[in-house]
Write a protein that holds these residues in place. Sequence first.
Motif, short mmCIF file in Angstrom:
data_model
loop_
_atom_site.label_atom_id
_atom_site.label_comp_id
_atom_site.label_asym_id
_atom_site.label_seq_id
_atom_site.Cartn_x
_atom_site.Cartn_y
_atom_site.Cartn_z
N GLY A 142 -6.64 53.17 -12.48
CA GLY A 142 -7.15 53.23 -13.85
C GLY A 142 -6.62 54.41 -14.64
N MET A 143 -6.18 55.45 -13.93
CA MET A 143 -5.65 56.64 -14.60
C MET A 143 -4.19 56.49 -14.99
SD MET A 143 -7.35 59.57 -12.16
CE MET A 143 -6.15 60.75 -12.74
N GLN A 144 -3.46 55.61 -14.33
CA GLN A 144 -2.03 55.48 -14.59
C GLN A 144 -1.78 54.75 -15.91
OE1 GLN A 144 -1.34 53.79 -10.51
NE2 GLN A 144 0.48 55.08 -10.60
N LEU A 145 -0.91 55.32 -16.73
CA LEU A 145 -0.52 54.71 -17.99
C LEU A 145 0.64 53.75 -17.76
CD1 LEU A 145 -0.59 57.97 -20.14
CD2 LEU A 145 -2.38 56.24 -20.02
N SER A 146 0.95 52.99 -18.78
CA SER A 146 2.10 52.08 -18.74
C SER A 146 3.07 52.49 -19.83
CB SER A 146 1.65 50.63 -18.95
OG SER A 146 2.77 49.77 -19.11
N SER A 243 6.84 54.32 -14.41
CA SER A 243 7.83 55.33 -14.75
C SER A 243 7.47 56.66 -14.10
CB SER A 243 7.92 55.50 -16.28
OG SER A 243 8.91 56.45 -16.62
N ASN A 244 8.41 57.59 -14.14
CA ASN A 244 8.14 58.94 -13.66
C ASN A 244 7.14 59.64 -14.57
OD1 ASN A 244 9.93 58.63 -11.54
ND2 ASN A 244 11.64 59.57 -12.62
N PRO A 245 6.46 60.65 -14.08
CA PRO A 245 5.48 61.36 -14.91
C PRO A 245 6.13 62.08 -16.09
CG PRO A 245 5.86 62.55 -12.87
CD PRO A 245 6.55 61.23 -12.72
#
Length: 352
Positions: A142-146, A243-245
């Motif tokens: 849930g924390m990861q963006l797209s 993607s990478n941070p």
Amino acid sequence: MGPVPLISGAEALVAPGRIHPIFLEGKLLPLQGSPAAELGLKDGQVIQATVRSQHGQPMLVLQGRNLPLPGLQPSQVGESIWLRAQGGTLVPVNAQPLVSRIASLLYRPSVNTELSQLFQPGTLDELLSKVQRPDLQAQWRGMQLSMAQLTPGALRQAMMGAMGAEIWLARGMQPPVQDTKQLLRKLIAEINVSGNVDEEVDGGVIEKLTQAVDDIEASQVQAVQAQAQQEVLFSMTLPFADSNPVELTVRRGPRQDGEQPVLTVNVHSKTEELGPVWLKTQLMNAQQIELTMWAENEALVAQARSRSYLLGDELRAAGLTMRAFSVVHGARPSEVSDWTPSGRGLVVDVSA
């Protein structure tokens, strides 16, 4: 723990005495050599180490290094020990000194470096797969963006989570679920009690997770101190599923001679396709923008220069004026931070 009394710069100068930690009555001796100097620590700074078993002997694990500490006992394996930099070496203290801990975070250099490594695609997922905690795995997803579906609302939610639960609880508000620091702390606790990972690997993982928590807390402490100085300074690392941070820093200096201070937003990303990219955005007078972009990919530089007018059109549509857009082929030069903690509104006497 209750609120820490505020000590202004003037009050700190006339304070009756500074807090000095009590040492462990000879049970633990200082580390041999000059580890504090090698780690770049200043006298008085405090750092946390973990006791791990290496070939049946208790050793300190400090920033990925195994260090012998005279007096360590096998019964201390799994414990944390706080060390104070003193004369180039590290001396154990008997408890976490609050003042030195905050000072260490306040002056901690290069925040978010460990987070960037943890947020590489698949890294934290692999760690979470080794513990039986589906709730933590769901929280991380849930924390990861797209990157393909990035929206202003998603960015705002991520920034709210990066501020930390303490901020929202202090305001009497429910903290966001997307709190990276709480997730990492729960993961550290789970690894400590599970014992289903190789001991040496386990110790290295916990060390990295602890350093990542320190990165987050350093950013939060610096943000609070900057606010006390009527400035803005906030750094965070955005995790992406595809993607990478991306590293993000927001900076606004103090008001000078009645002029509106410049708001600066620095963004750093690195992908296999585009390579490292740095973007510096400066907002002046609430509506004028200057952009500077550094990129090592020659094709990307050419594309950015040829399409800069499109960005200008989008900014005008949003009521903003692009004063300048510079695209530089090469790495961004190192910049010395223009922010320094001052005596105004310090929550503690950081010189202690």
